[in-house]
Write an enzyme that holds these catalytic residues in place. Structure first.
Site, PDB file in Angstrom:
ATOM      1  N   LYS B  79     -24.190   9.069  -5.950  1.00 45.67           N
ATOM      2  CA  LYS B  79     -25.536   8.742  -5.441  1.00 45.67           C
ATOM      3  C   LYS B  79     -26.343   8.084  -6.556  1.00 45.67           C
ATOM      4  O   LYS B  79     -26.243   8.498  -7.719  1.00 45.67           O
ATOM      5  CB  LYS B  79     -26.204  10.040  -4.953  1.00 45.67           C
ATOM      6  CG  LYS B  79     -27.503   9.836  -4.178  1.00 45.67           C
ATOM      7  CD  LYS B  79     -28.078  11.166  -3.680  1.00 45.67           C
ATOM      8  CE  LYS B  79     -29.330  10.943  -2.843  1.00 45.67           C
ATOM      9  NZ  LYS B  79     -29.932  12.207  -2.351  1.00 45.67           N
ATOM     10  N   SER B 159     -31.542  12.050   2.654  1.00 51.78           N
ATOM     11  CA  SER B 159     -31.556  10.869   1.824  1.00 51.78           C
ATOM     12  C   SER B 159     -30.175  10.434   1.320  1.00 51.78           C
ATOM     13  O   SER B 159     -30.013   9.289   0.915  1.00 51.78           O
ATOM     14  CB  SER B 159     -32.458  11.114   0.618  1.00 51.78           C
ATOM     15  OG  SER B 159     -31.881  12.050  -0.263  1.00 51.78           O
ATOM     16  N   SER B 183     -31.197  16.825   2.434  1.00 48.94           N
ATOM     17  CA  SER B 183     -30.627  15.506   2.143  1.00 48.94           C
ATOM     18  C   SER B 183     -29.114  15.459   1.933  1.00 48.94           C
ATOM     19  O   SER B 183     -28.549  14.381   1.828  1.00 48.94           O
ATOM     20  CB  SER B 183     -31.299  14.902   0.910  1.00 48.94           C
ATOM     21  OG  SER B 183     -32.578  14.437   1.237  1.00 48.94           O
TER      22      SER B 183
END
Lengths: 95, 493
Positions: B79, B159, B183
């Site tokens: 990420k 997210s 998330s």
């Protein structure tokens, strides 16, 4: 509680975000929707309840007060938009 | 040769050690898959071809010498929130334009030390603020899943939308992700993948771009429960550089998989039965209950009375912490700078141009609730409510409940640019209604795929555990996985 456009502009100033008149108008509506949503917290009886400071009860870890790092000036300024001789460069602050 | 990108981490691990293929071949297969798919899915914001091949080459040498680490030669996506030395790290924000850190986050350093290979950086909501991956400066990620007979593009959740889409779409063997309000678990549920948010303090936050420091926690997204266990074992550590990192040994999570759950007490919280919740979600929940019962678990009804206050409390605590954490982006030390007539105007212009709408909204809310005269009414009240939310869970666990079963999300994946969600920020926030309680209480939670809805889209269940009892989550999630089967999207990209 709700906010008006003047409050939104003041908060934007505190947050150091430039907002146009249109931005401020739009944000006022959005912020009021969120503040309206969080309003329901007032229903909760919190008499005698301690505010949370840590999710897991733990003593703050402390380390020896010694230098463990350093001599990295070039690394530290490597990503800065403007530098000079190992310093960050900003517009003049004092006249 | 079979498609190497279809193998789980556990399968690839065995085959690499048995020399059925090399780490270089596996990495090349993933790089080719990314190059072909990324124009359609937009899961990666940076692909590190050269670094991946160099790391794979090192892994091959280690495999040959019999010195393989736990993740030797396994290609992972990272990420964009994790600092990776010399590699794109922007939290999918414009304000970190061009930022390439000179250091490595603890979580990623742990993965590389165990032999993993970095494929690149994954798209996400800007600063991890969002539930659809649409707030990214790099544009939305497209979910590899589509409804039956439809070409409509769906969100992968957020997210960690890039992480979930890349794992689900076979663009990495597993991915790192982070979870502040849901998330990891919401995107996992939207893509038929497994995602675990460990207990607060289990993974070091050092080198992870901060959103809300008392809630942020890193964890993996993987194709199955075993892979998630393998990844978490490597990601977790005790780290002197993060004072909230907990000084406890890391168990062998994989060993928990396959242990019987006979006699385990599973709590079903009545407050998670929300008004207007689709029948399919309720039916899925009942199916999960039946599976665990069949496996010998005891099902008990429990009450978590403050559940409905978790989301409003979160929307005070998280923006307040974010407004403080994001004060550092000022155009001086890194990233974007937009000039102004003086230094204050430079700050204001930089932050106006560098932050997207959702990030600005949250900074504004946070600044307001922390401002003079409002601190007690908002922030202090929210932190008191948070104490009560945590106490609800403690009461359930004290009463003997081992694990809590809930739905993961109130719906399946929705469309990109959904009009309802875009018109009302609160509607988007409701995506996290079942997951956010877990962050507020610092507990571990796992999302595991449990079925498909009527249109063929994946739905997930969530298991919530006692602090640092991730083993029970893997053990129980595996029972659900065995009963539900695994779910893979039909390739269209």
């Amino acid at each position: 509680m709700s906010v008006d456009v003047q409050t939104v502009k003041r908060v934007a100033r505190l947050a150091r975000i430039a907002v146009s008149e249109d931005d401020a108008q739009r944000m006022t509506g959005e912020l009021n929707a969120i503040l309206g949503f969080v309003e329901q917290l007032n229903e909760v009886n919190v008499l005698g309840v301690e505010p949370m400071t840590s999710v897991t009860p733990m003593a703050m870890k402390k380390r020896q007060d010694v230098v463990t790092d350093g001599n990295k000036a070039a690394d530290i300024v490597a990503n800065a938009p403007a530098t000079e001789e190992g310093f960050f460069l900003v517009p003049k602050v004092v006249e | 040769m079979t498609d190497l990108t279809r193998l789980t981490i556990a399968e690839a691990r065995t085959k690499l050690r048995d020399k059925e293929f090399t780490a270089t071949e596996l990495t090349d297969a993933y790089l080719a898959a990314i190059d072909a798919a990324n124009p359609s899915l937009n899961a990666y914001v940076a692909v590190t071809h050269d670094k991946a091949r160099a790391m794979a080459k090192t892994s091959d040498a280690k495999l040959t010498k019999g010195e393989a680490g736990a993740l030797e030669g396994i290609p992972l996506g990272i990420k964009d929130l994790f600092a990776t030395e010399g590699v794109h790290t922007q939290a999918a924000s414009h304000i970190l334009d061009g930022f390439k850190p000179r250091y490595e986050s603890t979580v990623t350093a742990n993965l590389w030390a165990d032999g993993a290979v970095m494929l690149g950086k994954l798209n996400m909501d800007e600063f991890a603020m969002g539930s659809s991956n649409e707030t990214s400066y790099y544009g939305p990620v497209v979910n590899p899943w589509r409804a039956n007979g439809s070409n409509k593009q769906l969100v992968p959740g957020g997210s960690s939308g890039g992480s979930a889409a890349a794992v689900s779409g076979f663009l990495c063997a597993g991915a790192t992700a982070t979870d502040t309000g849901g998330s990891i678990r919401q995107p996992a549920a939207f893509t038929g993948t497994v995602g675990i948010k460990p207990t607060y303090g289990r993974c070091s936050r050092w080198g992870t771009v901060a959103f809300a420091s008392s809630l942020d926690q890193a964890g993996p997204i993987a194709r199955d429960v075993r892979d998630a266990a393998i990844l978490l074992k490597s990601m977790a550590s005790v780290d002197a550089k993060d004072t909230t990192s907990v000084d406890r040994p890391i168990p062998d999570y994989e060993a928990a998989i396959g242990r019987p759950i006979k006699g385990m007490k599973v709590g079903i919280p009545k407050e998670y039965r929300m008004d207007g919740m689709p029948e399919e979600i309720e039916a899925l929940w009942q199916k999960g209950i039946a599976w665990l019962k069949e496996a010998g678990a005891e099902i008990v009804d429990i009450s978590l009375p403050h559940t409905k206050y978790a989301l409003p409390a979160y929307y005070i605590v998280a923006p307040a912490e974010a407004s403080s954490n994001l004060a550092r982006y000022d155009g001086v030390r890194y990233g974007l700078r937009v000039p102004g007539k003086d230094i204050v105007e430079m700050y204001e212009n930089t932050r106006a141009a560098g932050f997207g709408r959702e990030v600005k909204r949250r900074i504004m809310i946070g600044t307001y609730v922390l401002s003079a005269g409002y601190y007690d009414a908002y922030y202090l009240q929210a932190q008191k409510v948070r104490t009560l939310i945590k106490k609800d869970f403690e009461d359930a666990f004290h009463a003997g409940v081992d694990v809590i079963l809930t739905p993961a999300t109130p719906s399946a994946a929705f469309g990109i640019a959904d009009q309802d969600m875009n018109a009302d920020p609160v509607k988007m926030y409701l995506n996290d209604i079942f997951t956010v309680t877990v962050n507020m209480a610092g507990l571990p939670g796992i999302a595991v795929p449990a079925g498909l809805d009527a249109s063929g889209l994946p739905l997930g269940l969530q298991l919530i555990g006692r602090p640092f009892d991730e083993e029970t989550l893997f053990q129980t999630a595996h029972v659900i996985e065995q009963a539900a089967g695994r779910f893979q999207p039909q390739k269209w990209w």
